[in-house]
Design a protein around this motif. Structure first.
Motif, mmCIF file in Angstrom:
data_model
loop_
_atom_site.group_PDB
_atom_site.id
_atom_site.type_symbol
_atom_site.label_atom_id
_atom_site.label_comp_id
_atom_site.label_asym_id
_atom_site.label_seq_id
_atom_site.Cartn_x
_atom_site.Cartn_y
_atom_site.Cartn_z
ATOM 1 N N THR A 191 0.718 -0.898 0.267
ATOM 2 C CA THR A 191 0.072 -0.338 0.103
ATOM 3 C C THR A 191 1.150 1.022 0.347
ATOM 4 N N CYS A 270 2.626 0.915 3.296
ATOM 5 C CA CYS A 270 3.131 1.839 3.235
ATOM 6 C C CYS A 270 2.563 3.182 3.923
ATOM 7 N N ALA A 271 1.189 3.023 3.198
ATOM 8 C CA ALA A 271 0.266 3.927 3.150
ATOM 9 C C ALA A 271 0.001 5.059 4.280
ATOM 10 N N VAL A 273 -2.608 6.243 5.609
ATOM 11 C CA VAL A 273 -3.800 5.850 5.244
ATOM 12 C C VAL A 273 -4.495 7.368 6.319
ATOM 13 N N SER A 274 -5.515 7.980 6.334
ATOM 14 C CA SER A 274 -5.831 8.714 6.869
ATOM 15 C C SER A 274 -6.725 7.580 8.536
ATOM 16 N N PRO A 303 -11.119 2.607 8.847
ATOM 17 C CA PRO A 303 -10.920 0.551 9.169
ATOM 18 C C PRO A 303 -9.464 1.284 9.004
ATOM 19 N N LEU A 306 -2.990 -1.800 7.843
ATOM 20 C CA LEU A 306 -2.214 -2.721 8.386
ATOM 21 C C LEU A 306 -2.544 -3.794 9.559
ATOM 22 N N GLY A 322 4.625 -3.280 8.510
ATOM 23 C CA GLY A 322 4.030 -1.475 8.783
ATOM 24 C C GLY A 322 5.388 -0.876 8.497
ATOM 25 N N LYS A 341 -0.603 -3.442 15.888
ATOM 26 C CA LYS A 341 -0.864 -3.811 14.855
ATOM 27 C C LYS A 341 -0.661 -5.128 14.822
HETATM 28 O O1 C5P Z 1 -1.783 4.050 13.154
HETATM 29 P P1 C5P Z 1 -0.210 4.641 12.775
HETATM 30 O O2 C5P Z 1 -1.602 5.367 11.476
HETATM 31 O O3 C5P Z 1 0.807 6.099 13.545
HETATM 32 O O4 C5P Z 1 -0.045 3.433 11.521
HETATM 33 C C1 C5P Z 1 1.419 3.042 11.097
HETATM 34 C C2 C5P Z 1 0.904 2.090 10.005
HETATM 35 O O5 C5P Z 1 -0.662 1.598 9.691
HETATM 36 C C3 C5P Z 1 1.483 2.353 8.578
HETATM 37 O O6 C5P Z 1 2.098 1.218 8.039
HETATM 38 C C4 C5P Z 1 0.091 2.461 8.235
HETATM 39 O O7 C5P Z 1 -0.185 2.142 6.327
HETATM 40 C C5 C5P Z 1 -1.357 1.765 8.847
HETATM 41 N N1 C5P Z 1 -2.098 2.135 8.440
HETATM 42 C C6 C5P Z 1 -2.839 1.067 8.573
HETATM 43 N N2 C5P Z 1 -4.838 1.877 8.068
HETATM 44 C C7 C5P Z 1 -4.919 2.756 8.879
HETATM 45 C C8 C5P Z 1 -3.704 3.681 9.229
HETATM 46 C C9 C5P Z 1 -3.272 2.940 8.714
HETATM 47 O O8 C5P Z 1 -3.129 0.136 7.206
HETATM 48 N N3 C5P Z 1 -6.224 3.609 9.052
#
Ligand code: C5P
Length: 408
Positions: A191, A270-271, A273-274, A303, A306, A322, A341
């Motif tokens: 991602t 790697c995204a 994500v908001s 959601p 990770l 992650g 996670k």
């Molecule tokens: O919780 P936080 O955003 O700090 O965690 C970062 C990691 O979690 C990253 O690997 C990010 O891609 C992933 N992540 C995710 N879905 C989310 C929030 C973060 O996959 N909603």
């Protein structure tokens, strides 16, 4: 793979097999240009070569048309590799002394790229001292030889000199182009980029992620031979080639695309994500009325992709990685994240003071339950390479363990 090969076809009854070599190279996404020698043209036609290679076929050193389209010097340098398939005894002799009396030999003399040849001839010709002397010379000149095989020859004799298997030739060429592909046979999901969560049709909640790091990881995994799916949020970056890419806007779409891309051996999240989205985005653009207060945004949790992938009961990727973008207590927070996670490894970035987001360079800590390595001031491509090395070692050492277990 985005590589190109110049295939030279010389005069041998085995020349027809070069058509299959070209076809299979193209299945590996290798671009092919062909040179057909005068001898080669006695056995295959330029038309069939053009049809299979999907590119032009050159044959004449002194053709104004060929030279103006692509001169022999350019032809010799603009490919990643030159393969002579089949290589006749005559061509081998010419190469050994450095002749340049036609387009093929002139190109071979002018090249600065690796050259690989697959000889094919009658066994007496192959075993003749002159041919063996020439082959020894070519070896000294760093030309790679795909040894001919023993068996029935077209001339009715039995012996060594038959063109190597098409599959062997294609394998050797692909290997020469890309080296070892330690992750061949593995599948990976990556991602990347930000997500844009709409407030109304024109506004959104986003972040500064550019997608550079995720793209670099997808590219490095693909180059290591893995079959990669990249799920990316909105990005202006050029996306990697030969990678199945799914573009999404919001976190929920990203999760759906990720789940649809399973099973996968490796997942790299790697995204950026908001974490939140607007509960009910407005259908119409929110109006700003003077003297009234700003609208309140009702946020709900997105959601966690990770976490979802890491805790899947049936389809969990074997290795889940992650990222953690932190502005303080980087290691402590990353270790905490590794636990919460449920992933296997975390790559933690200190993103304080505008570092890393959108930049080509990065600094990170590679964190597992057992180790912690600092990767300081490296390019995002270099981080991707180091990560792929770690992934490769992880799976290789697992294999070793399995073998040891069986033996014990
Ligand atoms: O919780 P936080 O955003 O700090 O965690 C970062 C990691 O979690 C990253 O690997 C990010 O891609 C992933 N992540 C995710 N879905 C989310 C929030 C973060 O996959 N909603």
């Amino acid at each position: 793979m985005s590589k190109s090969v110049l295939v030279i076809i010389t005069g041998s009854i085995a020349a027809y097999k070069s058509l299959d070599v070209i076809r299979q190279l193209r299945e590996h996404n290798v671009r092919v240009t062909a040179i057909l020698t005068k001898g080669g043209a006695e056995f295959v036609t330029p038309l069939s070569l053009a049809a299979l290679s999907g590119g032009p076929v050159y044959n004449d050193l002194f053709s104004l048309k060929d030279e103006s389209e692509m001169g022999h010097i350019r032809l010799s340098r603009e490919h990643d590799l030159i393969a002579v398939v089949p290589a006749s005894a005559d061509m081998i002799a010419k190469m050994a002394v450095g002749m340049a009396d036609d387009l093929a030999t002139a190109t071979l003399l002018a090249t600065d790229k690796p050259v690989i040849i697959a000889p094919a001839m009658n066994s007496r010709m192959w075993e003749h001292k002159a041919t063996q002397r020439n082959i020894a010379q070519l070896c000294k000149d760093n030309i790679r030889i795909i040894e001919p095989e023993a068996g029935d020859l077209a001339c009715g004799e039995v012996g060594s000199g038959r063109l190597a298997d098409v599959e062997t030739i294609v394998d050797r060429i692909v290997h020469a182009l890309v080296g070892d592909q330690p992750l061949r046979g593995f599948s990976a999901l990556v991602t990347s980029g930000p997500t844009f969560e709409p407030i109304d049709p024109v506004r959104f909640i986003g972040n500064r992620s550019s997608g550079k790091q995720g793209n670099a990881i997808a590219k490095a995994l693909e180059q290591a031979g893995a079959k990669v799916t990249l799920v990316t949020g909105p990005t202006a970056e050029t996306l990697p080639e030969n990678v199945k890419t799914i573009r999404v806007e919001i976190a929920q779409e990203m999760l759906t695309a990720c789940k649809a891309s399973l099973p996968a051996d490796i997942a790299v999240c790697c995204a950026a994500v908001s974490d939140w989205r607007i509960k009910s985005p407005c259908r119409e653009k929110l109006k700003k009325h003077t003297n009234t207060s700003a609208p309140e945004l009702d946020l709900v949790l997105n959601p966690d992709i990770l976490h979802t992938l890491s805790t899947l009961k049936n389809n969990r990727p074997k290795l889940v990685i992650g990222f953690a973008a932190e502005t303080e207590s980087v290691r402590k927070n990353a270790l905490q994240k590794l636990k919460s996670k449920g992933c296997d490894w975390i790559i933690a970035n200190d993103v304080s003071e505008g570092k890393i987001f959108g930049k080509d360079m990065t600094s990170a800590q590679f964190i597992t339950k057992q180790t912690n390595e600092a990767w300081n001031s490296i390019s995002k491509d270099e981080l991707a390479q180091r990560l792929v090395k770690k992934i490769t070692t992880h799976f290789t050492s697992q294999n070793v363990k399995i073998i040891t277990k069986k033996k014990g």
